[in-house]
Design a protein around this motif. Structure first.
Motif, PDB file in Angstrom:
ATOM      1  N   ASN A 256       2.991  -7.412  -0.687  1.00  0.00           N
ATOM      2  CA  ASN A 256       2.418  -8.477  -1.508  1.00  0.00           C
ATOM      3  C   ASN A 256       3.495  -9.255  -2.254  1.00  0.00           C
ATOM      4  OD1 ASN A 256      -0.113  -7.897  -0.591  1.00  0.00           O
ATOM      5  ND2 ASN A 256      -0.760  -6.817  -2.413  1.00  0.00           N
TER       6      ASN A 256
ATOM      7  N   HIS B 137       1.561  -1.723  -0.313  1.00  0.00           N
ATOM      8  CA  HIS B 137       0.808  -2.776  -1.005  1.00  0.00           C
ATOM      9  C   HIS B 137       1.712  -3.592  -1.940  1.00  0.00           C
ATOM     10  CE1 HIS B 137      -2.521  -4.753  -3.079  1.00  0.00           C
ATOM     11  NE2 HIS B 137      -2.098  -4.250  -4.234  1.00  0.00           N
TER      12      HIS B 137
ATOM     13  N   ARG C  66      -2.417  -5.893   3.426  1.00  0.00           N
ATOM     14  CA  ARG C  66      -2.090  -4.705   2.626  1.00  0.00           C
ATOM     15  C   ARG C  66      -3.016  -4.491   1.433  1.00  0.00           C
ATOM     16  NH1 ARG C  66      -1.110  -1.781   5.850  1.00  0.00           N
ATOM     17  NH2 ARG C  66       0.227  -2.666   7.406  1.00  0.00           N
ATOM     18  N   ILE C  67      -4.181  -5.072   1.459  1.00  0.00           N
ATOM     19  CA  ILE C  67      -5.164  -4.788   0.407  1.00  0.00           C
ATOM     20  C   ILE C  67      -5.758  -3.414   0.692  1.00  0.00           C
ATOM     21  CG2 ILE C  67      -7.430  -5.409  -0.526  1.00  0.00           C
ATOM     22  CD1 ILE C  67      -6.706  -8.320  -0.083  1.00  0.00           C
TER      23      ILE C  67
ATOM     24  N   VAL D  53      -1.904 -16.245  -7.657  1.00  0.00           N
ATOM     25  CA  VAL D  53      -1.201 -15.085  -7.104  1.00  0.00           C
ATOM     26  C   VAL D  53      -0.099 -14.590  -8.033  1.00  0.00           C
ATOM     27  CG1 VAL D  53      -1.793 -15.594  -4.703  1.00  0.00           C
ATOM     28  CG2 VAL D  53       0.355 -16.460  -5.635  1.00  0.00           C
TER      29      VAL D  53
ATOM     30  N   ILE E 145      -0.733 -10.705   2.356  1.00  0.00           N
ATOM     31  CA  ILE E 145      -1.515 -10.130   1.260  1.00  0.00           C
ATOM     32  C   ILE E 145      -2.777  -9.460   1.794  1.00  0.00           C
ATOM     33  CG2 ILE E 145      -2.919 -10.735  -0.758  1.00  0.00           C
ATOM     34  CD1 ILE E 145      -0.679 -12.836  -1.393  1.00  0.00           C
TER      35      ILE E 145
END
Length: 140
Positions: free
Chosen positions: A92, A88, A133-134, A52, A130
């Protein structure tokens, strides 16, 4: 350059998500089975962290070269631009920060149960943020 970085960011996302999902599943399995925390478990969590963080670095580069990133910041009436320029990246970064906190906290813990629990909670919440919000329609 934009297209290369975008493709790399999209491709690496599969690897990063896979590593993170494996780390969360391993931590949850270790917590529920009450097994001993081993160097293998530590490496699995570390690979999730590295995955990540690498994705974050690629994403930061993309954010500044993309017409949908920093250049579109402030166009909140367009749902897609708001997602790519604000939601996003922000969510993230928060998710990756939680994963990093989980990694840091585990080092101070003594018992296997507390280490697995820390990874399960912090990595799990980070993963959920994560995934939330992809930009699925841009990614798939």
């Amino acid at each position: 350059m934009y297209d290369i970085v975008k493709e790399f960011h999209s491709g690496w996302a599969y690897i990063a998500l896979f590593l993170l999902i494996v780390a969360v599943a391993n931590a949850a399995a270790g917590l529920f089975s009450k097994k001993e925390f081993t160097p293998r478990d530590r490496k699995i969590a570390l690979f999730g962290l590295i995955g990540v963080h690498t994705q974050l670095l690629i994403g930061l580069i993309l954010y500044f070269v993309s017409p949908f990133g920093f250049a579109s910041l402030g166009q909140m009436s367009d749902e897609m631009l708001r997602l790519t320029s604000l939601e996003h990246p922000l969510i993230n970064i928060v998710g990756i920060a939680l994963i990093t906190i989980g990694w840091s906290k585990h080092k101070k813990l003594i018992t296997s149960e507390s280490k697995f629990k820390t990874f399960s909670i912090f990595y799990g919440v980070g993963l959920l943020l994560i995934l939330s919000r992809i930009p699925w329609n841009l990614w798939l």
